[in-house]
Enzyme design. Structure first.
Site, PDB file in Angstrom:
ATOM      1  N   HIS A 183     -61.053  -7.965  39.762  1.00  0.00           N
ATOM      2  CA  HIS A 183     -61.908  -7.023  40.500  1.00  0.00           C
ATOM      3  C   HIS A 183     -61.150  -5.770  40.934  1.00  0.00           C
ATOM      4  O   HIS A 183     -61.757  -4.797  41.341  1.00  0.00           O
ATOM      5  CB  HIS A 183     -62.495  -7.711  41.737  1.00  0.00           C
ATOM      6  CG  HIS A 183     -63.487  -8.784  41.397  1.00  0.00           C
ATOM      7  ND1 HIS A 183     -64.825  -8.687  41.700  1.00  0.00           N
ATOM      8  CD2 HIS A 183     -63.347  -9.977  40.762  1.00  0.00           C
ATOM      9  CE1 HIS A 183     -65.454  -9.765  41.277  1.00  0.00           C
ATOM     10  NE2 HIS A 183     -64.576 -10.565  40.707  1.00  0.00           N
ATOM     11  N   ASP A 390     -58.960   2.438  43.660  1.00  0.00           N
ATOM     12  CA  ASP A 390     -60.014   1.465  43.936  1.00  0.00           C
ATOM     13  C   ASP A 390     -60.503   0.903  42.606  1.00  0.00           C
ATOM     14  O   ASP A 390     -60.814   1.688  41.696  1.00  0.00           O
ATOM     15  CB  ASP A 390     -61.181   2.195  44.632  1.00  0.00           C
ATOM     16  CG  ASP A 390     -61.889   1.339  45.665  1.00  0.00           C
ATOM     17  OD1 ASP A 390     -61.933   0.128  45.463  1.00  0.00           O
ATOM     18  OD2 ASP A 390     -62.380   1.904  46.650  1.00  0.00           O
TER      19      ASP A 390
HETATM   20  C1  G6P Z   1     -61.460  -7.025  47.543  1.00  0.00           C
HETATM   21  C2  G6P Z   1     -61.007  -8.101  46.570  1.00  0.00           C
HETATM   22  C3  G6P Z   1     -61.690  -9.418  46.877  1.00  0.00           C
HETATM   23  C4  G6P Z   1     -61.492  -9.780  48.326  1.00  0.00           C
HETATM   24  C5  G6P Z   1     -62.046  -8.664  49.218  1.00  0.00           C
HETATM   25  C6  G6P Z   1     -61.897  -8.933  50.719  1.00  0.00           C
HETATM   26  O1  G6P Z   1     -62.762  -6.645  47.282  1.00  0.00           O
HETATM   27  O2  G6P Z   1     -61.259  -7.697  45.237  1.00  0.00           O
HETATM   28  O3  G6P Z   1     -61.158 -10.441  46.046  1.00  0.00           O
HETATM   29  O4  G6P Z   1     -62.121 -11.015  48.628  1.00  0.00           O
HETATM   30  O5  G6P Z   1     -61.353  -7.468  48.897  1.00  0.00           O
HETATM   31  O6  G6P Z   1     -60.572  -9.236  51.028  1.00  0.00           O
HETATM   32  P1  G6P Z   1     -60.162 -10.627  51.724  1.00  0.00           P
HETATM   33  O7  G6P Z   1     -58.669 -10.574  51.823  1.00  0.00           O
HETATM   34  O8  G6P Z   1     -60.829 -10.583  53.072  1.00  0.00           O
HETATM   35  O9  G6P Z   1     -60.674 -11.742  50.870  1.00  0.00           O
END
Ligand code: G6P
Length: 488
Positions: A183, A390
């Site tokens: 992602h 991003d």
């Molecule tokens: C990004 C990443 C996700 C992640 C999210 C929130 O979008 O691609 O994989 O889950 O951030 O971050 P966190 O550390 O809270 O999971």
């Protein structure tokens, strides 16, 4: 075996707390997080609420059709919830010990890989103990996936937190088909090469049959890493490893545009948008930023540009900036530093330019439900997305989806995946403060006709390429036998 076309033959799970018996799922999603959040009911009982996000809504139909299961971390350091059923989905909640939370989640995922993959905006840290924790946690996710997968199942692994899972699964199960989607960006080789475990990461990913990236440039970077770290030959978008072929290509992710637009069209949401503008004292121009409070998002440059525009009086007197900065990874050092930097900048601007009762920046360090987000998108004349790097930036697409009356303007960083798709935006280099300022002024003073022309273009793209289209095209490609892949 296609998870898209087959009807579920496994028995449906009993209502209650138990998931299906292990090993009978023909579609297995492995992601860092579960699609539900744990909350406590009034009597202290555990409840699971759907967490907002397009991924689960995109995969839900496939999950239902193919007796799917979703494996992910529950979000805290308590005991692993294990298999359970919530919101009509079979879920397997993984646990992290406090040490794993520190070394795997905060450490290797968010203080090594995250800054490395975002072009070292913050310096990545390399610690052998963190790497060991990453291997251990990846192994536990892989073991859970193997245990849940039916013969010849499709397993879809997500994101940078789980890059070793594809190979770990493959070593145990030659029968399954494995997809991986990254992602976030995949960096250029000179940056990726800093990683002491670069070879292990490349090998981990190459356990998949298909690797999806947000942009073509990310896929190209990965293919180069295969050549340079593992000495593998690549041809077009394929890598050959022994008798296997692995494909790496771009599948830009999107949002559930239709359901978000439906929310934006609700009477209550439109009314709320009006209330927001009223509460802001009916300004002529509302600028909006909505981001996780993350150093990749370019919030300080945005504030700097805005502060200078106010000083130079280039935006007129009746302008406000609403900046929502959702709390994120709050114990990781770089995030604490960023929070201080952002909050200092906000109070400087307000200190210099506010009148009693009307600050020029409204800063909200909070998270909001989707309805409030939609109302904010509707209330804004100009959306500011100024990320330094991003993978995609779904906020830009959400803004576009909500603007059903085709008004509004988007200022969008060139360094987002979304910039490849949203040609109606005012594209900016966020490092170029003068260029950014000019773009904000142009977006804020756009004529209604020009705004409509640009917004229409972007809305067409977002509605035709929504998250369901993304999931279908990834899974459709994954299901094809090698040699019959479409040109991507
Ligand atoms: C990004 C990443 C996700 C992640 C999210 C929130 O979008 O691609 O994989 O889950 O951030 O971050 P966190 O550390 O809270 O999971």
């Amino acid at each position: 075996m296609s998870p898209m076309s087959e009807t579920a033959d496994a028995a449906a799970a009993e209502p209650g707390n138990e998931g299906e018996a292990a090993g009978c799922h023909r579609f297995v999603v492995v992601a860092s997080r579960l699609p539900v959040d744990r909350t406590e009911g009034p009597g202290g009982q555990v409840e699971w609420r759907p967490s907002p996000g397009g991924l689960v809504s995109a995969l839900e139909p496939v999950m239902r059709e193919a007796a799917g299961v979703w494996i992910g971390w529950s979000g805290d350091t308590g005991p692993a919830p294990g298999p359970f059923r919530a919101n009509d989905l079979d879920l397997v909640g993984m646990g992290l010990s406090p040490e794993q939370f520190r070394d795997y989640y905060e450490g290797f995922c968010n203080a090594t890989l995250w800054p490395l993959y975002h072009d070292v905006i913050a310096p990545p840290e390399f610690h052998r103990r963190w790497w060991d924790a990453y291997v251990t946690v990846n192994r536990s996710f892989a073991t859970a996936a193997v245990a849940q997968a039916a013969p010849e199942a499709t397993i879809w692994v997500h994101d940078y937190q789980l890059q070793l899972v594809p190979q770990m699964v493959r070593e145990q199960r030659a029968d399954v088909r494995i997809g991986f989607f990254n992602h976030i960006p995949f960096p250029g080789y000179e940056i990726f090469a800093q990683l002491p475990w670069r070879r292990q990461v490349v090998n981990g990913l190459l356990g998949a049959d298909l690797l999806g990236f947000q942009r073509r440039a990310d896929a190209t970077n990965f293919l180069r890493a295969c050549r340079r770290t593992a000495g593998l030959a690549t041809r077009g978008s394929t890598v050959r490893i022994g008798d296997r072929e692995v494909r790496a290509a771009a599948f830009p992710i999107s949002i559930d545009a239709q359901s978000l637009e439906q929310i934006a069209r609700r009477e209550s949401v439109r009314k709320r948008a009006g209330e927001i503008r009223m509460a802001l004292d009916e300004p002529d121009t509302v600028l909006l930023g909505i981001d996780r409070l993350d150093y990749t998002k370019g919030i300080p440059v945005r504030l700097r540009a805005y502060g200078e525009l106010l000083r130079e009086a280039r935006l007129g007197p009746r302008v406000v900036l609403v900046q929502v900065a959702t709390p994120s990874r709050e114990r990781v050092g770089a995030y604490r530093v960023l929070r201080d930097e952002v909050e200092l900048a906000v109070s400087r601007i307000n200190g210099e330019h506010a009148e009693v009762g009307s600050p020029p920046v409204h800063y909200l360090h909070q998270s909001y439900p989707r309805e409030e987000m939609a109302a904010l998108y509707l209330a804004a004349d100009v959306m500011l997305v100024t990320s330094l790097r991003d993978g995609m930036n779904l906020v830009a697409k959400e803004y576009v989806a909500c603007r059903y009356d085709e008004s509004g303007a988007l200022v969008l960083s060139e360094f987002t995946g979304a910039a490849d798709e949203l040609s109606g935006a005012f594209l900016v280099n966020p490092h170029d403060i003068e260029g950014l300022k000019d773009a904000i002024v142009r977006a804020a003073t756009i004529s209604p006709g020009e705004a409509r022309r640009r917004m229409r273009l972007m809305r067409k793209r977002v509605s035709e390429h929504d998250v369901a289209h993304w999931a279908e095209s990834f899974l459709g490609t994954l299901e094809r036998p090698p040699g019959t892949w479409p040109t991507l």
